[in-house]
Design a protein around this motif. Structure first.
Motif, PDB file in Angstrom:
ATOM      1  N   ASP A 263       0.854  -1.174   0.000  1.00 10.34           N
ATOM      2  CA  ASP A 263       0.000   0.000   0.000  1.00 10.34           C
ATOM      3  C   ASP A 263       0.897   1.233   0.000  1.00 10.34           C
ATOM      4  O   ASP A 263       1.558   1.543   0.997  1.00 10.34           O
ATOM      5  N   ALA A 264       0.922   1.923  -1.137  1.00  9.15           N
ATOM      6  CA  ALA A 264       1.823   3.060  -1.279  1.00  9.15           C
ATOM      7  C   ALA A 264       1.423   4.247  -0.417  1.00  9.15           C
ATOM      8  O   ALA A 264       2.149   5.245  -0.360  1.00  9.15           O
ATOM      9  N   GLY A 265       0.291   4.152   0.267  1.00  7.38           N
ATOM     10  CA  GLY A 265      -0.069   5.199   1.214  1.00  7.38           C
ATOM     11  C   GLY A 265       0.961   5.350   2.311  1.00  7.38           C
ATOM     12  O   GLY A 265       1.071   6.414   2.940  1.00  7.38           O
ATOM     13  N   ALA A 266       1.730   4.277   2.547  1.00 11.28           N
ATOM     14  CA  ALA A 266       2.774   4.339   3.564  1.00 11.28           C
ATOM     15  C   ALA A 266       3.869   5.343   3.200  1.00 11.28           C
ATOM     16  O   ALA A 266       4.606   5.811   4.071  1.00 11.28           O
ATOM     17  N   VAL A 267       3.976   5.675   1.913  1.00  6.75           N
ATOM     18  CA  VAL A 267       4.972   6.665   1.487  1.00  6.75           C
ATOM     19  C   VAL A 267       4.294   7.902   0.900  1.00  6.75           C
ATOM     20  O   VAL A 267       4.896   8.649   0.126  1.00  6.75           O
ATOM     21  N   GLY A 268       3.007   8.089   1.243  1.00 10.37           N
ATOM     22  CA  GLY A 268       2.306   9.306   0.866  1.00 10.37           C
ATOM     23  C   GLY A 268       1.522   9.255  -0.420  1.00 10.37           C
ATOM     24  O   GLY A 268       0.916  10.249  -0.810  1.00 10.37           O
ATOM     25  N   ILE A 269       1.490   8.098  -1.126  1.00  9.94           N
ATOM     26  CA  ILE A 269       0.704   7.984  -2.369  1.00  9.94           C
ATOM     27  C   ILE A 269      -0.575   7.241  -2.014  1.00  9.94           C
ATOM     28  O   ILE A 269      -0.692   6.020  -2.159  1.00  9.94           O
ATOM     29  N   THR A 270      -1.549   7.955  -1.532  1.00  6.13           N
ATOM     30  CA  THR A 270      -2.764   7.348  -0.997  1.00  6.13           C
ATOM     31  C   THR A 270      -3.596   6.696  -2.100  1.00  6.13           C
ATOM     32  O   THR A 270      -3.804   7.275  -3.170  1.00  6.13           O
ATOM     33  N   GLY A 271      -4.054   5.464  -1.828  1.00  9.85           N
ATOM     34  CA  GLY A 271      -4.965   4.767  -2.733  1.00  9.85           C
ATOM     35  C   GLY A 271      -4.303   3.849  -3.728  1.00  9.85           C
ATOM     36  O   GLY A 271      -4.994   3.096  -4.415  1.00  9.85           O
ATOM     37  N   LEU A 272      -2.977   3.868  -3.831  1.00 10.65           N
ATOM     38  CA  LEU A 272      -2.268   3.055  -4.820  1.00 10.65           C
ATOM     39  C   LEU A 272      -1.755   1.773  -4.157  1.00 10.65           C
ATOM     40  O   LEU A 272      -1.065   1.817  -3.140  1.00 10.65           O
ATOM     41  N   THR A 273      -2.097   0.620  -4.756  1.00  9.96           N
ATOM     42  CA  THR A 273      -1.693  -0.680  -4.222  1.00  9.96           C
ATOM     43  C   THR A 273      -1.081  -1.529  -5.325  1.00  9.96           C
ATOM     44  O   THR A 273      -1.598  -1.568  -6.451  1.00  9.96           O
ATOM     45  N   PHE A 274       0.016  -2.179  -4.995  1.00  5.42           N
ATOM     46  CA  PHE A 274       0.665  -3.123  -5.898  1.00  5.42           C
ATOM     47  C   PHE A 274       0.554  -4.527  -5.304  1.00  5.42           C
ATOM     48  O   PHE A 274       0.581  -4.695  -4.083  1.00  5.42           O
ATOM     49  N   GLY A 275       0.470  -5.543  -6.159  1.00 11.16           N
ATOM     50  CA  GLY A 275       0.401  -6.909  -5.670  1.00 11.16           C
ATOM     51  C   GLY A 275       1.063  -7.880  -6.619  1.00 11.16           C
ATOM     52  O   GLY A 275       1.227  -7.608  -7.819  1.00 11.16           O
ATOM     53  N   ALA A 276       1.476  -9.014  -6.084  1.00 10.59           N
ATOM     54  CA  ALA A 276       2.039 -10.101  -6.889  1.00 10.59           C
ATOM     55  C   ALA A 276       1.736 -11.415  -6.189  1.00 10.59           C
ATOM     56  O   ALA A 276       1.579 -11.462  -4.964  1.00 10.59           O
ATOM     57  N   LYS A 277       1.663 -12.488  -6.982  1.00 10.37           N
ATOM     58  CA  LYS A 277       1.368 -13.790  -6.381  1.00 10.37           C
ATOM     59  C   LYS A 277       2.002 -14.903  -7.202  1.00 10.37           C
ATOM     60  O   LYS A 277       2.317 -14.746  -8.391  1.00 10.37           O
ATOM     61  N   TYR A 278       2.192 -16.034  -6.528  1.00 11.72           N
ATOM     62  CA  TYR A 278       2.613 -17.269  -7.191  1.00 11.72           C
ATOM     63  C   TYR A 278       1.772 -18.405  -6.625  1.00 11.72           C
ATOM     64  O   TYR A 278       1.624 -18.537  -5.401  1.00 11.72           O
ATOM     65  N   GLN A 279       1.228 -19.209  -7.522  1.00 13.12           N
ATOM     66  CA  GLN A 279       0.455 -20.382  -7.109  1.00 13.12           C
ATOM     67  C   GLN A 279       1.144 -21.625  -7.644  1.00 13.12           C
ATOM     68  O   GLN A 279       1.474 -21.708  -8.832  1.00 13.12           O
ATOM     69  N   SER A 280       1.380 -22.588  -6.784  1.00 13.01           N
ATOM     70  CA  SER A 280       2.090 -23.802  -7.188  1.00 13.01           C
ATOM     71  C   SER A 280       1.213 -24.690  -8.056  1.00 13.01           C
ATOM     72  O   SER A 280      -0.021 -24.609  -8.021  1.00 13.01           O
ATOM     73  N   ALA A 281       1.856 -25.547  -8.833  1.00 16.45           N
ATOM     74  CA  ALA A 281       1.130 -26.596  -9.543  1.00 16.45           C
ATOM     75  C   ALA A 281       0.640 -27.634  -8.535  1.00 16.45           C
ATOM     76  O   ALA A 281       1.240 -27.816  -7.469  1.00 16.45           O
ATOM     77  N   ILE A 282      -0.459 -28.305  -8.864  1.00 13.67           N
ATOM     78  CA  ILE A 282      -0.995 -29.367  -8.011  1.00 13.67           C
ATOM     79  C   ILE A 282      -1.211 -30.599  -8.884  1.00 13.67           C
ATOM     80  O   ILE A 282      -2.068 -30.608  -9.768  1.00 13.67           O
ATOM     81  N   ASP A 283      -0.423 -31.623  -8.624  1.00 15.64           N
ATOM     82  CA  ASP A 283      -0.489 -32.837  -9.431  1.00 15.64           C
ATOM     83  C   ASP A 283      -1.634 -33.723  -8.952  1.00 15.64           C
ATOM     84  O   ASP A 283      -1.790 -33.961  -7.753  1.00 15.64           O
ATOM     85  N   MET A 284      -2.431 -34.210  -9.884  1.00 18.59           N
ATOM     86  CA  MET A 284      -3.540 -35.112  -9.587  1.00 18.59           C
ATOM     87  C   MET A 284      -3.411 -36.351 -10.476  1.00 18.59           C
ATOM     88  O   MET A 284      -2.955 -36.258 -11.632  1.00 18.59           O
ATOM     89  N   THR A 285      -3.804 -37.500  -9.959  1.00 21.44           N
ATOM     90  CA  THR A 285      -3.796 -38.740 -10.729  1.00 21.44           C
ATOM     91  C   THR A 285      -5.204 -39.323 -10.739  1.00 21.44           C
ATOM     92  O   THR A 285      -5.763 -39.641  -9.686  1.00 21.44           O
ATOM     93  N   TYR A 286      -5.767 -39.449 -11.933  1.00 21.25           N
ATOM     94  CA  TYR A 286      -7.111 -40.001 -12.099  1.00 21.25           C
ATOM     95  C   TYR A 286      -6.969 -41.379 -12.742  1.00 21.25           C
ATOM     96  O   TYR A 286      -6.823 -41.495 -13.971  1.00 21.25           O
TER      97      TYR A 286
END
Length: 457
Positions: free
Chosen positions: A227-250
């Protein structure tokens, strides 16, 4: 304990018994009504308890306790036809080509559940729990089969597929000085069924498939937000994510059903792919306007099973807008996801790889037509009190159509028909050479309505 979890998830999955809800590949475009109303954004846009699987870092926006539950009524429309068998039969028996007509899949409606809870533990930590229907796909052309001849009127071999996935997650978020980090361990329950019928040379059908197969898999998602409001830029948010693969056997599904068409080297692993994503949102302070943009890549080309059927990595772009005023909000969005199913070479059974390519073209479009690309969305919220609110979202994916080459599959079918009827290999080769070109043709559109009830306390 495992049996209890399995029964609970299976009960929830029963709601999606006619599932066919591919959007971004076979993944839902977004989880929850707010995200779906804004084009599937959620990597940098906080949606309370339901952020647990979009970006667990954003649980940090929960002020106290939240409960969210609801579901999506999903209504895909898939039309399919293929003249591969018709052309093969004509060449093998020296008879006129039998008529083929497009038919609509009967897997045209499903309910997809969602439950999410989140609770602030202290100034820095928020813990959540959730159960989400996250992915699925399926078609049903059983009513196109002629029980006497074994011939399918749309050339689908009466294909029926049904993949359903549900995740149980326990996200945890830690925040300090505008920076948040989150992790969500995930237990995934999945079921897969593939069935069809091969016509016999003597008439009737040879059913293929071994029923529903189930499995559990484990994975995780990690996310960060600032949340860039912590450095005075109110309302601006950056995000990133990683989701792992999930192996399934049918067990006894992909391997068995692909062998009947002559595919080799296919096993029973079907891995939900890894995802990486980044996002940005901007809340124009005091105006009630928020805009958001997400980019993510779904790595189908690296996932077991999907890479065997030549799926490509998929780039997904989402943009969303929200206007909030007093006790209501409206949302608009757009989502574009590149079609991950690319046409494979399939012109000749004599060319290396082209026979397999033709069969994969058929299987992908007849059983797993995850080809929709654009999604237009709208939604809103109405708050009855400061604690109780209801969300709704509408998603429409306009119709797309694709035609993929199955000529080599038609040649192979003709070759085998001649041999089954007592012909020589030379006769079979001549019939294969006389088989006209063929294709698999699909049209696919989608409509979805999501309703969700929220309680904050």
């Amino acid at each position: 304990m495992t049996r209890t979890i399995k029964l609970a998830m299976a009960a929830a999955m029963a709601l999606t018994a006619t599932s066919a809800f591919a959007t971004n590949g076979d993944n839902l475009m977004g989880l929850g009504a707010k995200a779906r109303g804004m084009g599937g954004v959620g990597i940098a846009t906080a949606f309370g308890a339901e952020s647990g699987l979009a970006n667990p870092a954003l649980l940090s926006a929960v002020k106290s306790n939240e409960i969210s539950f609801g579901g999506t009524l999903f209504m895909p429309k898939v039309d399919f036809e293929s003249n591969a068998f018709a052309e093969a039969y004509s060449a093998a028996t020296a008879t006129p080509v039998m008529p083929v007509s497009s038919d609509t899949s009967k897997a045209d409606m499903s309910m997809i559940p969602e439950v999410a809870l989140a609770s602030r533990i202290n100034e820095n930590v928020v813990v959540g729990i959730g159960m989400f229907g996250v992915a699925g796909m399926g078609t049903d052309y059983r009513d196109t089969l002629d029980g006497n001849t074994g011939v399918s009127s749309n050339g689908s071999f009466g294909m029926r597929t049904n993949l359903q996935l549900m995740r149980f997650a326990v996200p945890v978020s830690y925040s300090n000085s505008g920076f948040s980090v989150g992790v969500a361990p995930m237990l995934q329950y999945g079921s897969l069924n593939i069935a069809y019928a091969m016509p016999l040379a003597t008439g009737g059908i040879d059913p293929q498939g071994s029923g529903v197969s189930e499995d559990f898999g484990f994975g995780y998602e990690i996310g960060v937000a600032y949340d860039a409001g912590a450095v005075g830029i109110t309302g601006l948010t950056f995000g990133a994510k990683y989701q792992s693969a999930i192996d399934m056997t049918y067990d006894h599904t992909l391997e068995v059903t692909s062998q009947a068409f002559g595919l080799t080297g296919i096993d029973d692993h079907l891995e939900q792919p890894a995802e990486i994503g980044v996002g940005i949102s901007y809340d124009i302070l005091g105006s009630g306007n928020t805009i958001a943009f997400d980019y993510k890549q779904i790595r189908w080309a690296d996932a077991k099973g999907y890479k065997d059927f030549e799926w490509d990595n998929q780039n997904v772009f989402s943009v969303g807008y929200e206007y909030t005023r007093n006790n209501w909000a409206v949302r608009l969005g757009y989502n574009f996801a590149e079609n991950p199913i690319q046409e494979q070479a399939g012109a000749s059974m004599m060319a290396p790889g082209e026979y397999d390519g033709a069969v994969k073209n058929f299987f992908n479009l007849a059983g797993f037509p995850a080809v929709v690309e654009s999604h237009v969305t709208a939604g809103g919220t109405y708050s009855f009190t400061k604690m109780l609110s209801v969300d709704a979202a509408f998603v429409y994916a306009p119709e797309v159509s694709f035609s993929y080459d199955t000529s080599a599959m038609g040649q192979g079918l003709a070759y085998n028909m001649v041999l089954q009827n007592g012909g020589t290999p030379t006769d079979a080769a001549n019939a294969a050479g006389a088989t006209a070109n063929s294709s698999a043709d699909v049209k696919h559109s989608q409509t979805g309505v999501t309703v969700q009830l929220n309680y904050a306390f």
